[in-house]
Scaffold this motif. Structure first.
Motif, mmCIF file in Angstrom:
data_model
loop_
_atom_site.group_PDB
_atom_site.id
_atom_site.type_symbol
_atom_site.label_atom_id
_atom_site.label_comp_id
_atom_site.label_asym_id
_atom_site.label_seq_id
_atom_site.Cartn_x
_atom_site.Cartn_y
_atom_site.Cartn_z
ATOM 1 N N ASN A 73 59.375 57.835 140.549
ATOM 2 C CA ASN A 73 59.336 59.295 140.514
ATOM 3 C C ASN A 73 58.413 59.823 141.616
ATOM 4 O O ASN A 73 57.210 59.577 141.610
ATOM 5 C CB ASN A 73 58.824 59.743 139.139
ATOM 6 N N ASN A 89 57.273 62.646 142.245
ATOM 7 C CA ASN A 89 56.236 63.571 141.814
ATOM 8 C C ASN A 89 55.029 62.837 141.220
ATOM 9 O O ASN A 89 53.960 63.429 141.051
ATOM 10 C CB ASN A 89 56.779 64.554 140.767
ATOM 11 N N LYS A 90 55.252 61.553 140.913
ATOM 12 C CA LYS A 90 54.193 60.775 140.263
ATOM 13 C C LYS A 90 53.672 59.621 141.131
ATOM 14 O O LYS A 90 52.634 59.052 140.837
ATOM 15 C CB LYS A 90 54.704 60.185 138.939
ATOM 16 N N LYS A 104 64.831 52.628 133.506
ATOM 17 C CA LYS A 104 64.413 53.371 132.288
ATOM 18 C C LYS A 104 64.250 54.852 132.599
ATOM 19 O O LYS A 104 64.634 55.706 131.800
ATOM 20 C CB LYS A 104 63.099 52.781 131.785
ATOM 21 N N GLU A 105 63.697 55.170 133.762
ATOM 22 C CA GLU A 105 63.525 56.565 134.162
ATOM 23 C C GLU A 105 64.868 57.260 134.345
ATOM 24 O O GLU A 105 65.039 58.428 133.979
ATOM 25 C CB GLU A 105 62.695 56.651 135.446
ATOM 26 N N LYS A 106 65.845 56.536 134.901
ATOM 27 C CA LYS A 106 67.191 57.114 135.079
ATOM 28 C C LYS A 106 67.821 57.431 133.728
ATOM 29 O O LYS A 106 68.443 58.475 133.534
ATOM 30 C CB LYS A 106 68.082 56.138 135.844
ATOM 31 N N ASN A 107 67.669 56.520 132.775
ATOM 32 C CA ASN A 107 68.262 56.705 131.446
ATOM 33 C C ASN A 107 67.613 57.846 130.681
ATOM 34 O O ASN A 107 68.219 58.453 129.793
ATOM 35 C CB ASN A 107 68.166 55.413 130.637
ATOM 36 N N ASN A 108 66.338 58.125 131.001
ATOM 37 C CA ASN A 108 65.615 59.195 130.299
ATOM 38 C C ASN A 108 65.903 60.578 130.861
ATOM 39 O O ASN A 108 65.494 61.585 130.276
ATOM 40 C CB ASN A 108 64.107 58.923 130.324
ATOM 41 N N LYS A 109 66.554 60.634 132.020
ATOM 42 C CA LYS A 109 66.858 61.941 132.618
ATOM 43 C C LYS A 109 67.986 62.642 131.858
ATOM 44 O O LYS A 109 68.918 62.041 131.395
ATOM 45 C CB LYS A 109 67.275 61.751 134.094
#
Length: 374
Positions: A185, A187-188, A369-374
């Motif tokens: 990410n 932004n992070k 995991k980040e993609k799935n949480n979007k």
């Protein structure tokens, strides 16, 4: 009979290990074996001292023909010193060696307490950690190949997974961070590979963040970010939580090398001053510093950074580097093949084995995991 009499003192020394503690020169010593009397562990510097009856073996036998090194290999212990202890006794000091040379990282090992970072395992098998609330900045030192970049990466990864914004500065072209770090990410996680980017972030972004957060903490009468976020969690404050910001600089010596170019040197001087301010002033507002460098001497880092980095660790090093980095010589006892093993500074110094991890594998798991949480 003698073994039975000495049994209460043998502690963890096994008979077969004792038999291995013999000199191989049978002509001089007739294969004599030392007989242990007592064993004392020093967990502060990670060593054990064994007192024993010499049984005809003399100190010189250990010094000739690399016998000390051979003994270390035979006994699977790193023998540091052998000396005379009274008339017919020897004192042998060796490194505690219960630390595994390879401990693989797993994201489930994260400690989600605010804001605790896992370092690795010590020689007793305990997990060692440090807390950014208590330790505003950290210095990681080591000779080349000692594992400092791997430890640096692990700390930055944990910080990211704990919700912090991480700023990674790698002025070696970003080669150590090209396996997925730039896909996190944005932004992070920011990966900076040039001085201009770091100068802009320190001169503008961090300066603005300092003003905003200082005003917020004063408004709600909070001593630091930890108290502020606790009040937010308890719904005493109607504000969003403040995220930690971890500024990590890999091979920081690049910033402290003097440049003949006047404009570049002026920029580097501004960056150095900004780093000093982060180390000295920004802990309360949740901005922390992690510095990795081979030699954290006063010629490389400023006294402001060295003084405020209360967490100092050193990997494989000689006595001089160990003394410079952690103010003791413990890191000089780390063997050449013990990559990722570190000694800490301070009065409660200890050894730990840092985790290794496959950048690509671990980061792909996080990215997916980040993609799935979007």
């Amino acid at each position: 009979i003698l073994t039975i009499f000495l049994k209460p003192y043998l502690l963890q020394i096994k008979a077969e290990q004792c038999r291995e503690l013999c000199i191989t020169d049978n002509k001089r010593n007739n294969g004599n074996t030392i007989i242990p009397i007592s064993e004392r562990k020093n967990y502060k510097n990670g060593t054990t001292t064994l007192k024993c009856f010499s049984n005809g073996i003399i100190v010189q036998d250990f010094e000739e023909n690399d016998n000390l090194e051979k003994l270390s290999m035979k006994w699977n212990k790193y023998i540091l010193d052998v000396s005379n202890y009274k008339k017919d006794k020897l004192k042998i000091t060796y490194r505690n060696d219960k630390i595994k040379n390879v401990i693989e990282w797993d994201n489930s090992l994260i400690d989600y307490k605010d804001f605790v970072i896992v370092l690795g395992k010590d020689d007793t098998g305990n997990i060692r950690k440090f807390d950014f609330n208590m330790t505003p900045s950290m210095i990681i030192a080591s000779a080349s190949g000692g594992g400092k970049t791997t430890l640096f990466k692990n700390i930055m990864l944990q910080s990211y997974l704990k919700g912090a914004k991480i700023i990674i500065c790698d002025f070696k072209g970003g080669l150590d961070f090209n396996k997925g770090w730039t896909k996190l990410n944005k932004n992070k996680c920011k990966v900076m590979t040039d001085f201009n980017s770091l100068w802009g972030y320190i001169a503008y972004d961090i300066a603005d963040i300092f003003k905003e957060r200082t005003a917020l903490l004063n408004k709600y009468e909070c001593e630091d970010i930890k108290e502020f976020n606790l009040k937010v969690d308890n719904k005493e404050i109607d504000e969003p939580r403040l995220e930690r910001i971890i500024v990590g600089i890999d091979e920081a010596s690049e910033i402290y090398l003097k440049s003949k170019d006047k404009e570049k040197e002026k920029m580097l001087e501004d960056i150095r001053k900004g780093i000093d301010e982060i180390a000295h002033l920004y802990r309360a507002i949740g901005i922390h510093l992690v510095i990795s460098t081979q030699v954290p001497s006063s010629q490389v880092l400023t006294e402001q950074v060295r003084h405020n980095a209360t967490m100092k660790v050193c990997g494989r090093a000689d006595k001089i580097l160990s003394q410079i980095a952690i103010e003791n010589e413990n890191a000089s006892t780390i063997k050449p093949n013990e990559r990722g093993r570190f000694a800490t500074g301070g009065k409660d110094s200890y050894f730990f084995q840092g985790y290794i991890f496959n950048d690509k594998k671990v980061l792909e798991e996080i990215i997916e995991k980040e993609k799935n949480n979007k």
